[in-house]
Design an enzyme around this catalytic site. Structure first.
Site, short mmCIF file in Angstrom:
data_model
loop_
_atom_site.label_atom_id
_atom_site.label_comp_id
_atom_site.label_asym_id
_atom_site.label_seq_id
_atom_site.Cartn_x
_atom_site.Cartn_y
_atom_site.Cartn_z
CD GLU A 1 79.23 15.52 5.33
OE1 GLU A 1 79.68 14.40 6.11
OE2 GLU A 1 79.84 16.57 5.28
NE ARG B 1 84.80 19.64 15.13
CZ ARG B 1 84.84 18.07 16.17
NH1 ARG B 1 84.99 17.42 16.15
NH2 ARG B 1 83.19 18.45 15.41
CG HIS C 1 83.45 19.00 3.22
ND1 HIS C 1 83.98 17.76 3.89
CD2 HIS C 1 82.37 19.65 5.14
CE1 HIS C 1 83.36 17.56 5.38
NE2 HIS C 1 82.56 18.05 5.11
CD GLN D 1 82.88 18.74 9.39
OE1 GLN D 1 82.03 17.75 9.74
NE2 GLN D 1 82.35 20.07 10.54
CG HIS E 1 83.56 13.12 7.24
ND1 HIS E 1 82.96 13.02 8.77
CD2 HIS E 1 82.78 13.84 6.57
CE1 HIS E 1 82.62 14.57 8.23
NE2 HIS E 1 82.44 15.04 6.68
#
Length: 421
Positions: free
Chosen positions: A134, A283, A264, A97, A99
């Site tokens: 993140e 994804r 990742h 996935q 972001h």
């Protein structure tokens, strides 16, 4: 200040032991527990202990945004907690996935709204307007795939597998710049017809088996991972895509930061994850869920990254270990009490304004809210003067609780999450 009860998320890839043991509950659990959410995400907010019983942290923030978040955080991020903290436990690999960036998230959210796609639809990519940088910090050995590996090193890996069917793809990868080669090869594989995948993926798995049997060690972890993914997701283009990524093993306390566009997948282990308060995920395979290839290609960053972990730096005389990231929504550190800091009260560094979440990872710590003592607060209020945290327990420190102090009689450590400076 309030004791915080996190929300447990049960996904098939989770662990029946890791989160339960971390939080001191009976193990194994009836179902896999994948994540413990510590935050105010509308999808599953944590709950605060108050004199009147438990209250949702989201409800508390909505009722008193100024007191809970503070003026500075509200000016930057509005009336919502800008970060979400999680304890994540993976017994099986998560999906590949990435972001979006902040701009991509706004564009994608507005477009899907215009198209009339319900926010909870399984084909929806953007459930909010936020990006999702993140940080994951290992709480033990933690395995992951993260970021595209330099093309030359990936070509070495592909050659080491000795699979003739990979030769034209090696050429495609190396006959142009790293980013262009990685984009071309990833795009080719992610759009491969299924009959072609059903031939190429087994050939690659055979190559991985032969490599592991040969006793070679240069790419042992990479070959083993490809084989495990291929056995779990036969014929999945994500198995091929995984060959392009850095294979990373984190020791306890080491971290990786995942900016926008970083492809990742977490493979195995337990870690502490902090992110912007978003649920936007694109994804790329290793999942039965929706894969939007054009949108994924729009957000991916094919610039190679290294596999060096982030190590924290000491601050404030050794009380705080700080994990540096460019994120503005959050700042993460470890507060450690040992040596001459035992048996005395220690001030928590007050270089961040706004709310905090504290999570104990070792020992037992008494957390004192200075502001409430100064104001003469009593235990009938929603906020307590002090809470005691043992391993796996957490606390919410509202902005108007002011600076806090810690005390411990044995060595202890706390994760601290605040709004970024």
């Amino acid at each position: 200040m309030n004791l915080l009860r996190g929300a447990i998320r049960k996904y098939a890839w989770g662990s029946r032991t890791a989160i339960a043991e971390f939080t001191g509950r009976p193990s194994p659990t009836a179902n896999p527990e994948a994540e413990l959410w510590l935050g105010a995400h509308p999808g599953d907010p944590a709950h605060c202990a108050t004199a009147a019983g438990e209250r949702s942290l989201l409800e508390m923030i909505t009722a008193d945004p100024e007191g809970q978040l503070g003026s500075r955080a509200r000016a930057r991020f509005g009336d919502a907690l800008p970060f979400l903290a999680k304890v994540l436990a993976a017994d099986e690999p998560l999906s590949l996935q990435a972001h979006p960036s902040a701009q991509q998230a706004v564009q994608g959210f507005e477009l899907e709204n215009h198209l009339g796609i319900p926010v909870n639809a399984p084909t929806r990519n953007y459930r909010d307007r936020s990006h999702k940088p993140e940080l994951i910090i290992a709480l033990g050995t933690f395995e992951a795939l993260a970021g595209f590996r330099p093309a030359a090193r990936t070509a070495e890996f592909m050659r080491a597998l000795e699979v003739p069917a990979l030769d034209p793809f090696i050429t495609l990868l190396t006959d142009q710049s790293d980013a262009d080669g990685l984009r071309a090869l990833f795009t080719t594989w992610i759009t491969f017809p299924q009959p072609d995948l059903d031939v190429l993926v087994p050939s690659v798995l055979d190559g991985a088996i032969n490599y592991l049997r040969s006793g070679a060690t240069d790419f042992h972890a990479e070959a083993k991972t490809i084989l495990e993914l291929g056995e779990r997701y036969p014929g999945d283009a994500g198995v091929l895509a995984a060959m392009l990524l850095n294979r990373i093993t984190l020791a306890e306390g080491e971290a990786i930061y995942l900016p926008a566009g970083n492809l990742h997948a977490y493979l195995h282990g337990i870690g502490f994850e902090v992110m912007a308060n978003s649920d936007n995920v694109l994804r790329g395979g290793l999942t039965p869920k929706h894969v939007d290839v054009p949108e994924l290609l729009r957000v991916l960053d094919f610039t190679p990254t290294d596999d060096a972990p982030i190590l924290p730096r000491l601050e404030h005389g050794g009380v705080e270990l700080v994990y540096d990231t460019p994120a503005t929504e959050f700042a993460v550190s470890v507060l450690q009490l040992d040596g001459d800091r035992l048996g005395v009260e220690v001030d928590v560094p007050a270089d961040h304004e706004g709310p905090q979440i504290l999570l104990c990872i070792d020992g037992t710590v008494r957390v004192h809210a200075e502001a409430h003592e100064d104001k003469g607060a009593d235990d009938s209020n929603d906020n307590a003067k002090a809470v005691t945290l043992s391993r796996g327990a957490s606390a919410w420190v509202a902005a108007d609780d002011g600076p806090v102090r810690l005390s411990a009689d044995e060595p202890a450590r706390l994760f601290r999450v605040t709004v970024g400076i």
